[in-house]
Design an enzyme around this catalytic site. Structure first.
Site, PDB file in Angstrom:
ATOM      1  N   PRO A   2      -0.291  -5.743  -5.656  1.00  0.00           N
ATOM      2  CA  PRO A   2      -1.604  -6.360  -5.509  1.00  0.00           C
ATOM      3  C   PRO A   2      -2.638  -5.841  -6.516  1.00  0.00           C
ATOM      4  O   PRO A   2      -2.959  -4.662  -6.552  1.00  0.00           O
ATOM      5  CB  PRO A   2      -2.012  -6.005  -4.070  1.00  0.00           C
ATOM      6  CG  PRO A   2      -0.739  -5.753  -3.374  1.00  0.00           C
ATOM      7  CD  PRO A   2       0.166  -5.144  -4.409  1.00  0.00           C
ATOM      8  N   GLU A   3      -3.115  -6.735  -7.353  1.00  0.00           N
ATOM      9  CA  GLU A   3      -4.253  -6.469  -8.226  1.00  0.00           C
ATOM     10  C   GLU A   3      -5.362  -7.417  -7.759  1.00  0.00           C
ATOM     11  O   GLU A   3      -5.251  -8.008  -6.693  1.00  0.00           O
ATOM     12  CB  GLU A   3      -3.884  -6.713  -9.694  1.00  0.00           C
ATOM     13  CG  GLU A   3      -2.691  -5.885 -10.146  1.00  0.00           C
ATOM     14  CD  GLU A   3      -2.325  -6.090 -11.611  1.00  0.00           C
ATOM     15  OE1 GLU A   3      -3.202  -6.476 -12.392  1.00  0.00           O
ATOM     16  OE2 GLU A   3      -1.159  -5.869 -11.958  1.00  0.00           O
ATOM     17  N   LYS A  61      -9.490  -3.482  -5.854  1.00  0.00           N
ATOM     18  CA  LYS A  61      -8.208  -3.893  -5.271  1.00  0.00           C
ATOM     19  C   LYS A  61      -8.128  -3.588  -3.779  1.00  0.00           C
ATOM     20  O   LYS A  61      -7.044  -3.364  -3.249  1.00  0.00           O
ATOM     21  CB  LYS A  61      -7.065  -3.183  -6.007  1.00  0.00           C
ATOM     22  CG  LYS A  61      -7.038  -3.460  -7.505  1.00  0.00           C
ATOM     23  CD  LYS A  61      -6.004  -2.609  -8.206  1.00  0.00           C
ATOM     24  CE  LYS A  61      -6.189  -2.679  -9.721  1.00  0.00           C
ATOM     25  NZ  LYS A  61      -5.332  -1.716 -10.424  1.00  0.00           N
ATOM     26  N   ARG A 114       6.441   0.471   0.997  1.00  0.00           N
ATOM     27  CA  ARG A 114       6.562   1.825   0.464  1.00  0.00           C
ATOM     28  C   ARG A 114       5.572   2.798   1.084  1.00  0.00           C
ATOM     29  O   ARG A 114       5.725   4.010   0.927  1.00  0.00           O
ATOM     30  CB  ARG A 114       6.408   1.793  -1.049  1.00  0.00           C
ATOM     31  CG  ARG A 114       7.656   1.273  -1.722  1.00  0.00           C
ATOM     32  CD  ARG A 114       7.445   0.947  -3.171  1.00  0.00           C
ATOM     33  NE  ARG A 114       7.186   2.123  -3.973  1.00  0.00           N
ATOM     34  CZ  ARG A 114       6.968   2.072  -5.285  1.00  0.00           C
ATOM     35  NH1 ARG A 114       6.979   0.913  -5.903  1.00  0.00           N
ATOM     36  NH2 ARG A 114       6.747   3.154  -5.949  1.00  0.00           N
ATOM     37  N   ARG A 266       3.761   3.326 -18.208  1.00  0.00           N
ATOM     38  CA  ARG A 266       3.866   2.013 -17.571  1.00  0.00           C
ATOM     39  C   ARG A 266       4.323   0.974 -18.588  1.00  0.00           C
ATOM     40  O   ARG A 266       3.990   1.072 -19.773  1.00  0.00           O
ATOM     41  CB  ARG A 266       2.525   1.590 -16.998  1.00  0.00           C
ATOM     42  CG  ARG A 266       2.228   2.336 -15.737  1.00  0.00           C
ATOM     43  CD  ARG A 266       0.813   2.155 -15.260  1.00  0.00           C
ATOM     44  NE  ARG A 266       0.674   2.902 -14.020  1.00  0.00           N
ATOM     45  CZ  ARG A 266       0.156   4.113 -13.952  1.00  0.00           C
ATOM     46  NH1 ARG A 266      -0.316   4.691 -15.004  1.00  0.00           N
ATOM     47  NH2 ARG A 266       0.102   4.742 -12.807  1.00  0.00           N
TER      48      ARG A 266
END
Length: 287
Positions: A2-3, A61, A114, A266
């Site tokens: 989710p951004e 976010k 997670r 990343r």
DNA sequence: CCCCAGTCCTGCGGGC
DNA sequence: TGCCCGCAGGACTGGG
């Protein structure tokens, strides 16, 4: 992951709770390690139950429930969290329920595979301390071209890494940073302090274009299938990605193969032709 | 202040 | 076939 577009979609999906009264807060029976819930559940319940939900906001976010009296409940999904009003993808990773009365929505559930996310209740002072302007930049959809440039232009950091800094501008994450720079035609490793005024304008325009487009498609559900809107439906923007997770595929604008590199541990994806390392690169018309 | 590397967490896929 | 290891990356922390 989710951004801004995914979190904004979650927010819109739970707007039906506005006007409702919190009836109960309970931990879901989940065998996984517990997520961060703050304050402890007994205090959380004492402060939340009986409160009316006045608004549902988004800060970067995070999804925010604004309660009467000024307190805020903050859902922070991080990698795999979901804020749902429908049944979750699986019972297994349900973490918390907030029951609501007086609206069509009877329950908000927080699910997180997670478990890196959190649900926290803050008084106004705590909220300001955590999300005030010193820790969180202007929202990526509200930032002006001038502000954007001012916040980055003295930095030697690579532009793609800088766009992930929530203190500079809030809401952009790893996926949309690659997409934005492809639309802007700027190489992800270009140093902020070497970008021209015109390039800052291109980046600003690309931020708005990409994020709005992604919101209109309800965000990106990647191949792991984790992201869902509040009704547990997949988003559609993954089918419109230009470069993200498309290593070796053709650039949508030219014949070149999309490349993957690593920046700040990343993945970054870009087109070496449309986003040249030297110079400004060819400006492309956004779709 | 600025920036980077390490940490948390779980499921999945590659390699053997 | 089964096991192990590395990877995914949001936000935070500690250190140079």
């Amino acid at each position: 992951m989710p951004e801004l577009p995914e979190v904004e979609t979650m927010r819109r999906g739970i707007l039906g709770v506005v006007g409702g009264v919190i009836e109960n807060v309970q931990r879901a029976k989940c065998k996984c390690k517990s997520i961060l819930i703050h304050p402890r559940l007994d205090a959380f319940r004492r402060r939340a139950i009986g409160r009316t939900i006045r608004a549902v906001d988004r800060v970067g976010k995070r999804v925010i429930l604004r309660l009467d009296g000024g307190d805020s409940i903050v859902f922070e999904p991080r990698m795999t969290g979901l804020v749902l009003v429908a049944d979750p993808p699986s019972k297994e990773h349900l973490r918390l329920h907030i029951d609501v009365k007086g609206t069509n929505v009877g329950r908000i559930s927080y699910w997180d595979r997670r478990g890196l996310g959190s649900v926290q209740l803050f008084v106004p002072r705590e909220f300001e301390d955590r999300f005030g302007p010193s820790l969180l930049g202007p929202d990526a959809l509200d930032v002006t071209p001038g502000e954007l440039r001012k916040r980055f232009c003295n930095s030697r950091r690579e532009i793609k890494v800088a766009l992930l800094d929530q203190r500079a501008v809030a809401g952009i994450g790893n996926l949309y940073a690659s997409e934005i720079l492809h639309v802007a035609g700027i190489h992800p490793q270009r140093a902020c302090n070497r970008l021209t005024l015109k390039q800052w304008e291109s980046i600003h325009e690309a931020i708005r274009h990409v994020l709005q487009d992604a919101i209109s498609h309800e965000g990106s559900t990647l191949s792991d299938g984790t992201y869902r809107n509040a009704l547990n439906q997949a988003g559609g923007y993954q089918n419109h990605h230009r470069v993200y997770d498309r290593n070796g595929e053709c650039c949508p604008n030219c014949d070149s193969k999309i490349q993957r590199i690593v920046q700040a541990q990343r993945s970054t994806f870009f087109c070496p032709t449309c986003q040249t390392k030297r110079g400004s690169g060819k400006k492309r018309t956004p779709r």
